[in-house]
Scaffold this motif. Sequence first.
Motif, PDB file in Angstrom:
ATOM      1  N   GLN A 155       0.811  -1.217   0.000  1.00  0.00           N
ATOM      2  CA  GLN A 155       0.000   0.000   0.000  1.00  0.00           C
ATOM      3  C   GLN A 155       0.846   1.270   0.000  1.00  0.00           C
ATOM      4  O   GLN A 155       0.326   2.375   0.140  1.00  0.00           O
ATOM      5  CB  GLN A 155      -0.967  -0.003   1.188  1.00  0.00           C
ATOM      6  CG  GLN A 155      -0.333   0.097   2.549  1.00  0.00           C
ATOM      7  CD  GLN A 155      -1.352  -0.145   3.664  1.00  0.00           C
ATOM      8  OE1 GLN A 155      -1.928  -1.216   3.773  1.00  0.00           O
ATOM      9  NE2 GLN A 155      -1.576   0.861   4.493  1.00  0.00           N
ATOM     10  N   GLY A 156       2.149   1.091  -0.161  1.00  0.00           N
ATOM     11  CA  GLY A 156       3.022   2.244  -0.295  1.00  0.00           C
ATOM     12  C   GLY A 156       3.388   2.927   0.999  1.00  0.00           C
ATOM     13  O   GLY A 156       3.841   4.084   0.987  1.00  0.00           O
ATOM     14  N   THR A 157       3.233   2.247   2.120  1.00  0.00           N
ATOM     15  CA  THR A 157       3.626   2.815   3.408  1.00  0.00           C
ATOM     16  C   THR A 157       5.133   3.063   3.418  1.00  0.00           C
ATOM     17  O   THR A 157       5.913   2.189   3.034  1.00  0.00           O
ATOM     18  CB  THR A 157       3.262   1.844   4.550  1.00  0.00           C
ATOM     19  OG1 THR A 157       1.863   1.561   4.486  1.00  0.00           O
ATOM     20  CG2 THR A 157       3.606   2.434   5.910  1.00  0.00           C
ATOM     21  N   PRO A 158       5.591   4.228   3.867  1.00  0.00           N
ATOM     22  CA  PRO A 158       7.034   4.517   3.882  1.00  0.00           C
ATOM     23  C   PRO A 158       7.756   3.834   5.046  1.00  0.00           C
ATOM     24  O   PRO A 158       8.137   4.448   6.033  1.00  0.00           O
ATOM     25  CB  PRO A 158       7.070   6.042   4.019  1.00  0.00           C
ATOM     26  CG  PRO A 158       5.812   6.379   4.760  1.00  0.00           C
ATOM     27  CD  PRO A 158       4.782   5.394   4.281  1.00  0.00           C
ATOM     28  N   ILE A 159       7.955   2.537   4.912  1.00  0.00           N
ATOM     29  CA  ILE A 159       8.662   1.739   5.918  1.00  0.00           C
ATOM     30  C   ILE A 159       9.981   1.281   5.324  1.00  0.00           C
ATOM     31  O   ILE A 159      10.050   0.878   4.163  1.00  0.00           O
ATOM     32  CB  ILE A 159       7.799   0.545   6.379  1.00  0.00           C
ATOM     33  CG1 ILE A 159       8.548  -0.291   7.434  1.00  0.00           C
ATOM     34  CG2 ILE A 159       7.343  -0.315   5.209  1.00  0.00           C
ATOM     35  CD1 ILE A 159       7.694  -1.384   8.058  1.00  0.00           C
ATOM     36  N   HIS A 160      11.033   1.344   6.134  1.00  0.00           N
ATOM     37  CA  HIS A 160      12.376   1.021   5.634  1.00  0.00           C
ATOM     38  C   HIS A 160      12.986  -0.228   6.263  1.00  0.00           C
ATOM     39  O   HIS A 160      14.000  -0.719   5.764  1.00  0.00           O
ATOM     40  CB  HIS A 160      13.328   2.194   5.898  1.00  0.00           C
ATOM     41  CG  HIS A 160      12.830   3.488   5.346  1.00  0.00           C
ATOM     42  ND1 HIS A 160      12.631   4.608   6.113  1.00  0.00           N
ATOM     43  CD2 HIS A 160      12.461   3.822   4.091  1.00  0.00           C
ATOM     44  CE1 HIS A 160      12.176   5.590   5.366  1.00  0.00           C
ATOM     45  NE2 HIS A 160      12.059   5.137   4.128  1.00  0.00           N
ATOM     46  N   GLY A 161      12.410  -0.720   7.373  1.00  0.00           N
ATOM     47  CA  GLY A 161      13.075  -1.845   8.002  1.00  0.00           C
ATOM     48  C   GLY A 161      12.267  -2.525   9.090  1.00  0.00           C
ATOM     49  O   GLY A 161      11.234  -2.018   9.551  1.00  0.00           O
ATOM     50  N   LEU A 162      12.773  -3.684   9.492  1.00  0.00           N
ATOM     51  CA  LEU A 162      12.228  -4.468  10.596  1.00  0.00           C
ATOM     52  C   LEU A 162      13.236  -4.512  11.732  1.00  0.00           C
ATOM     53  O   LEU A 162      14.411  -4.833  11.520  1.00  0.00           O
ATOM     54  CB  LEU A 162      11.919  -5.901  10.144  1.00  0.00           C
ATOM     55  CG  LEU A 162      11.546  -6.877  11.268  1.00  0.00           C
ATOM     56  CD1 LEU A 162      10.204  -6.490  11.901  1.00  0.00           C
ATOM     57  CD2 LEU A 162      11.500  -8.319  10.752  1.00  0.00           C
ATOM     58  N   GLY A 163      12.778  -4.202  12.925  1.00  0.00           N
ATOM     59  CA  GLY A 163      13.576  -4.376  14.123  1.00  0.00           C
ATOM     60  C   GLY A 163      13.188  -5.667  14.819  1.00  0.00           C
ATOM     61  O   GLY A 163      12.018  -5.885  15.143  1.00  0.00           O
ATOM     62  N   ILE A 164      14.162  -6.543  15.008  1.00  0.00           N
ATOM     63  CA  ILE A 164      13.945  -7.801  15.723  1.00  0.00           C
ATOM     64  C   ILE A 164      14.535  -7.634  17.118  1.00  0.00           C
ATOM     65  O   ILE A 164      15.748  -7.471  17.281  1.00  0.00           O
ATOM     66  CB  ILE A 164      14.623  -8.974  14.986  1.00  0.00           C
ATOM     67  CG1 ILE A 164      14.026  -9.134  13.587  1.00  0.00           C
ATOM     68  CG2 ILE A 164      14.487 -10.265  15.778  1.00  0.00           C
ATOM     69  CD1 ILE A 164      14.686 -10.209  12.766  1.00  0.00           C
ATOM     70  N   GLN A 165      13.690  -7.685  18.123  1.00  0.00           N
ATOM     71  CA  GLN A 165      14.164  -7.373  19.467  1.00  0.00           C
ATOM     72  C   GLN A 165      15.174  -8.397  19.982  1.00  0.00           C
ATOM     73  O   GLN A 165      16.161  -8.031  20.601  1.00  0.00           O
ATOM     74  CB  GLN A 165      12.975  -7.264  20.420  1.00  0.00           C
ATOM     75  CG  GLN A 165      12.073  -6.082  20.105  1.00  0.00           C
ATOM     76  CD  GLN A 165      10.929  -5.927  21.083  1.00  0.00           C
ATOM     77  OE1 GLN A 165      10.939  -6.483  22.188  1.00  0.00           O
ATOM     78  NE2 GLN A 165       9.916  -5.159  20.697  1.00  0.00           N
ATOM     79  N   ALA A 166      14.918  -9.683  19.789  1.00  0.00           N
ATOM     80  CA  ALA A 166      15.855 -10.739  20.188  1.00  0.00           C
ATOM     81  C   ALA A 166      16.111 -10.760  21.696  1.00  0.00           C
ATOM     82  O   ALA A 166      17.254 -10.776  22.140  1.00  0.00           O
ATOM     83  CB  ALA A 166      17.176 -10.629  19.425  1.00  0.00           C
ATOM     84  N   HIS A 167      15.029 -10.770  22.471  1.00  0.00           N
ATOM     85  CA  HIS A 167      15.142 -11.071  23.903  1.00  0.00           C
ATOM     86  C   HIS A 167      15.181 -12.597  24.010  1.00  0.00           C
ATOM     87  O   HIS A 167      14.154 -13.266  23.948  1.00  0.00           O
ATOM     88  CB  HIS A 167      13.958 -10.489  24.672  1.00  0.00           C
ATOM     89  CG  HIS A 167      13.928  -8.999  24.691  1.00  0.00           C
ATOM     90  ND1 HIS A 167      14.917  -8.251  25.309  1.00  0.00           N
ATOM     91  CD2 HIS A 167      13.041  -8.113  24.179  1.00  0.00           C
ATOM     92  CE1 HIS A 167      14.627  -6.964  25.177  1.00  0.00           C
ATOM     93  NE2 HIS A 167      13.507  -6.852  24.486  1.00  0.00           N
ATOM     94  N   LEU A 168      16.381 -13.130  24.161  1.00  0.00           N
ATOM     95  CA  LEU A 168      16.603 -14.571  24.057  1.00  0.00           C
ATOM     96  C   LEU A 168      16.637 -15.228  25.434  1.00  0.00           C
ATOM     97  O   LEU A 168      16.826 -14.569  26.460  1.00  0.00           O
ATOM     98  CB  LEU A 168      17.908 -14.837  23.314  1.00  0.00           C
ATOM     99  CG  LEU A 168      18.016 -14.186  21.931  1.00  0.00           C
ATOM    100  CD1 LEU A 168      19.393 -14.445  21.332  1.00  0.00           C
ATOM    101  CD2 LEU A 168      16.915 -14.675  20.999  1.00  0.00           C
ATOM    102  N   SER A 169      16.483 -16.550  25.422  1.00  0.00           N
ATOM    103  CA  SER A 169      16.432 -17.335  26.658  1.00  0.00           C
ATOM    104  C   SER A 169      17.624 -18.276  26.738  1.00  0.00           C
ATOM    105  O   SER A 169      17.867 -19.050  25.806  1.00  0.00           O
ATOM    106  CB  SER A 169      15.127 -18.138  26.697  1.00  0.00           C
ATOM    107  OG  SER A 169      15.187 -19.153  27.672  1.00  0.00           O
ATOM    108  N   GLY A 170      18.348 -18.223  27.857  1.00  0.00           N
ATOM    109  CA  GLY A 170      19.470 -19.129  28.057  1.00  0.00           C
ATOM    110  C   GLY A 170      19.072 -20.596  28.051  1.00  0.00           C
ATOM    111  O   GLY A 170      19.734 -21.420  27.408  1.00  0.00           O
ATOM    112  N   PRO A 171      17.992 -20.977  28.748  1.00  0.00           N
ATOM    113  CA  PRO A 171      17.618 -22.399  28.779  1.00  0.00           C
ATOM    114  C   PRO A 171      16.962 -22.904  27.494  1.00  0.00           C
ATOM    115  O   PRO A 171      16.912 -24.116  27.272  1.00  0.00           O
ATOM    116  CB  PRO A 171      16.617 -22.467  29.944  1.00  0.00           C
ATOM    117  CG  PRO A 171      16.810 -21.231  30.734  1.00  0.00           C
ATOM    118  CD  PRO A 171      17.258 -20.197  29.755  1.00  0.00           C
ATOM    119  N   GLU A 172      16.441 -22.019  26.660  1.00  0.00           N
ATOM    120  CA  GLU A 172      15.690 -22.453  25.468  1.00  0.00           C
ATOM    121  C   GLU A 172      16.624 -23.103  24.441  1.00  0.00           C
ATOM    122  O   GLU A 172      17.683 -22.566  24.123  1.00  0.00           O
ATOM    123  CB  GLU A 172      14.984 -21.251  24.851  1.00  0.00           C
ATOM    124  CG  GLU A 172      14.155 -21.567  23.617  1.00  0.00           C
ATOM    125  CD  GLU A 172      13.068 -22.584  23.883  1.00  0.00           C
ATOM    126  OE1 GLU A 172      13.239 -23.738  23.421  1.00  0.00           O
ATOM    127  OE2 GLU A 172      12.067 -22.232  24.554  1.00  0.00           O
TER     128      GLU A 172
END
Length: 365
Positions: free
Chosen positions: A233-250
């Motif tokens: 739809q032509g939205t002026p978006i330039h990127g994706l932010g991936i937060q990456a709150h990761l889990s040690g036990p996972e």
Amino acid sequence: MVKIPKVTRRKAIYLGGTTLATTLLTGWLRHPKSLKAYAARKGLLYGSAAAYSKLSENQEFARRFIEECAILTPENDLKWHKIHPKPNDYDFSRGDWLAEFAKRHKLKMRGHTLVWHQSIPKWLKETANPQNAESILKEHIMTVAGHYQGLIHSWDVVNEAIEVRDGHPLGLRKSPWFQWLGKDYIDIAFRVAAEADPHALLFYNDYDLDYDIPHQNAKREAVLNLLRSLKEQGTPIHGLGIQAHLSGPETRFNAEKLKQFLADVASLDLKIMVTEMDVYDRGLPYDYEKRDRRIAEVYEMYLNTVLEEPNVIGVLTWGLSDRYTWLSKHRPRNDKAPVRPLPLDREFKPKLAWESIANSFASST
């Protein structure tokens, strides 16, 4: 120069056929570098979130932040409840201090965040409705993004708009903004941000995109569909932010699935940033050495996968030092031991996590 802790007695860390090589560690000890220097050699930005209160009050922390980071995310100081506490009141004092700090020390600055369901102040909840919410949203974004025009590398324009467990057919979170304006609030926010700060990169930012588990698999699909819809739809978006709150036990990490997701995002001509990375240690052993080793493994495993994608332009941790981490309050350990999720310890010394991040930058292509 950063004082590097002794690592000569540590065994190499092996994971999935990779290792923190002795040759790299030897070179690192001879020529200590910052994480931002390792990242810059690969054309990447490394940085961290930090609060005005911590940077302004602790000179040693500020010094180490400047040494290690090339980009600063204000932790909470630009969020709506902080910067727009009353209907006709804006408080730019903390944000302005951080912008000046970044400029003075030649750091880039991210804007976080213009729209988020958890930062809605009480006055807004009491006064907003479907008739006036759009004008309130536009006025806020124009004022805040306009105030920092030309000073911001990238804005997290909309934060966490997907929640597949809410039951919407598109996976959209049934947030107050959605209830007031429907799904169009996302497009509106990006268009106003582009007008207010035309030179900043504009990102959609979200979490739970990392593991091969049903909820996160569904969320990756919903995020990808949202991004496709915005581009169409032509939205002026330039990127994706991936937060990456990761889990040690996972352990349910699927590198191939994550790489395919990143490739799909990149195919939309979108940049990618890891925006809030940390590794929580609740559920890991009390022993610091064992805990630090596992956290380092998680950092390296994740970054070695993500950095294969050429459209990734930066990595930020959500905090630099264990002294200042949101996880102390929100993910405390059951044994009450201090959490250790970040590259530097509570005394601002590099840990194994620092080594792993440096190694991932050094070995990325």
